[in-house]
Design a protein around this motif. Structure first.
Motif, short mmCIF file in Angstrom:
data_model
loop_
_atom_site.label_atom_id
_atom_site.label_comp_id
_atom_site.label_asym_id
_atom_site.label_seq_id
_atom_site.Cartn_x
_atom_site.Cartn_y
_atom_site.Cartn_z
N HIS A 1 -23.65 -20.50 32.86
CA HIS A 1 -22.67 -19.57 33.13
C HIS A 1 -21.30 -20.29 32.85
O HIS A 1 -20.30 -19.78 32.52
N TRP B 1 -16.85 -14.83 40.15
CA TRP B 1 -17.81 -14.54 39.00
C TRP B 1 -17.99 -13.08 38.77
O TRP B 1 -18.21 -12.41 37.72
N HIS B 2 -18.36 -12.42 40.02
CA HIS B 2 -18.62 -11.11 39.93
C HIS B 2 -17.20 -10.29 39.53
O HIS B 2 -17.39 -9.60 38.53
N ASP C 1 -15.87 -12.16 36.15
CA ASP C 1 -16.57 -12.54 34.96
C ASP C 1 -17.62 -11.50 34.96
O ASP C 1 -18.16 -11.28 33.66
N MET D 1 -20.44 -10.84 36.62
CA MET D 1 -21.89 -11.21 37.10
C MET D 1 -22.25 -10.27 37.86
O MET D 1 -21.99 -10.02 39.14
N VAL E 1 -23.83 -11.86 32.28
CA VAL E 1 -22.68 -10.96 32.76
C VAL E 1 -22.46 -9.74 31.89
O VAL E 1 -22.64 -9.78 30.86
N CYS F 1 -16.31 -18.90 31.18
CA CYS F 1 -17.54 -17.92 31.36
C CYS F 1 -18.43 -17.63 30.33
O CYS F 1 -17.50 -16.98 29.13
N ARG G 1 -20.36 -16.04 27.62
CA ARG G 1 -20.39 -14.57 27.17
C ARG G 1 -20.88 -14.36 25.79
O ARG G 1 -22.17 -13.64 25.67
#
Lengths: 317, 317
Positions: free
Chosen positions: B140, B164-165, B168, B170, B284, B299, B301
């Motif tokens: 990640h 991250w949540h 990004d 996640m 993500v 991040c 992706r």
């Protein structure tokens, strides 16, 4: 070594400043010209030989549990009362953290109406200081140091003597500090760190002392700061020692020992009572800089008097 | 517990945000709704049972000397070359210390032409991550973290998962970090600290994510910061654990474990290579905030692909 004269007429009791600093020259290491241990008979004092030797070679030692837990509890309670005293708020000897309302230090606690005045004269502290300095002694400065939880800021490397010499006019290295732990000083909560052996050399710093430097230096010192190369050189010999002290333990350290502390993001605040004992024969003269002397709460000048010591539990004063 | 819907159409793969944060509400603790250890058969993996249990209960464990000293020496040399590469200077994935030119982090090292790309796929790391997450895994995020000597700044408490949540996208707590020590991480030089057990709860933080928050949050995070009361409450259960890691040792920790570090005034810098392994099933989605997704170097992706692992000495790739 070239010795540098201070400005004519500025230090009446010393024609030559043997510890010049912040006089506009390049920073450098100068030799210490004073003893570390002044005791004439090292075996006659209150300290084991091993601690006397450690003080001389390393510049510090720790006496575990010098004060018992009941005494610490009483001191801790008194400390809480002092910091929450509404009368004290706004007093110039209450110093906050940089950019923050948290309390960092309370100065002149030896003059307060509290157990901290009694603690300053305790034989367990005074006896050690008198022995190592081999003279009558007085309190040059005292304070309560707080390292707040979560937001406690770092304090960068410095020698106290450098400041006391330049800004207060302390002539020689014949003073020591005693830091009494009122809370746990662990490796995590930004404890005091030393560069052992660094007290054998004097770091002459660059820059010049600005007017009323103390008003910000008590929060974050910007003058009298050794350059990177010198700190790295000092630590290459002595390393870095971290002080872990449980409540009631006392750290004694030389006035010229390089020390500092990291920040504290843990939820554990730390508090220490801090007394600077100076030899009476080493009383302050005029500052070794062009600024006026700092206020009495930072540097005892008008009210110098030799300490009498008191024995027994501090709660039974 | 009241779950809060995110803005309509913003998180296409999840109608309800089970880990809301920075949505303008009062900060609070929410329960973790995901497992910590995903392995179906705990005895079949590469880890002793005791480490699996420690990961579940405490949120982290250390594997001493997972990489040998020759491998560490090679990685250290490569790290020096990377940080001194004149081509890299000014690159957006080179992040400095706040208010300072010192290098703090280099991101996306798993995509670099260096041993750090090989290290990301090393079976000693990948095997552990795959086992605990029980899925195919991908990187990640990866980075080299530097805590400079003398001037290293603190990094305040935070959960990586929260960022991250929110920033990004996640979806779940099915990711972990591996931090490989390239230098001594001692108690003195601002080491990583954890609040053990804190990964069992999610701190929903106040504020709203500002535009391009990452441009300053990589230096000093100002959003996604838990309030004092919550940190104190978390630490009252789990305390604070300091990571002492010798070069070649690896710390594995859960994506939602609260962590931070104090400043570093010692002359000892510390460097760690840092890889975030995420379960492929937890890739993500759109960020859980109103800002656009962060760049690919922070991040992964666009370039998500399951890792293949490599065995043997990293120098013989």
């Amino acid at each position: 070594m070239t010795l540098t004269s201070v400005e004519a007429g500025h230090a009446p009791e010393a024609d030559v400043d043997i510890y010049p600093s912040r006089i506009g020259t390049t920073p450098c290491l100068l030799p210490r010209l004073d003893p570390v241990v002044y005791a004439s008979d090292r075996s006659s004092g209150p300290l084991p030989q091993q601690l006397v030797s450690q003080f001389e070679t390393q510049g510090f030692f720790i006496m575990e549990n010098l004060f018992n837990q009941d005494e610490v509890a009483a001191l801790f309670e008194e400390m809480l009362a002092m910091r929450e005293d509404p009368k004290a708020s706004g007093s110039p000897h209450f110093i906050g953290e940089p950019g923050d309302a948290s309390l960092r230090s309370i100065f002149a606690i030896h003059k307060s109406e509290s157990l901290f005045a009694r603690l300053a004269e305790d034989e367990r502290l005074v006896g050690v200081a008198r022995f190592l300095l081999n003279d009558e002694i007085y309190i040059h400065q005292s304070r309560m140091n707080f390292k707040p939880a979560l937001k406690g800021k770092e304090f960068y490397w410095h020698s106290d003597f450098e400041t006391w010499h330049v800004e207060d006019g302390m002539p020689s290295m014949r003073a020591l500090s005693a830091s009494i732990a009122l809370t746990e000083n662990s490796t995590d909560n930004g404890p005091l760190m030393f560069i052992p052996e660094s007290h054998h050399q004097y770091v002459s710093c660059e820059g010049e002392t600005p007017r009323e430097h103390f008003k910000q230096s008590l929060q974050r010192q910007e003058y009298g700061i050794p350059p990177d190369e010198i700190l790295i050189r000092l630590a290459s010999t002595g390393g870095v020692a971290t002080v872990n002290a449980s409540p009631g333990s006392v750290v004694f350290f030389d006035s010229n020992l390089m020390h500092g502390s990291n920040s504290n993001i843990t939820p554990y605040p730390r508090s220490n009572a801090f007394y600077v004992y100076n030899a009476l024969s080493n009383a302050v003269v005029e500052p070794f800089c062009t600024q006026p002397a700092r206020p009495e709460f930072l540097c005892t000048r008008e009210s110098i008097q030799p300490l009498t010591s008191q024995s027994g539990d501090i709660r039974h004063a």
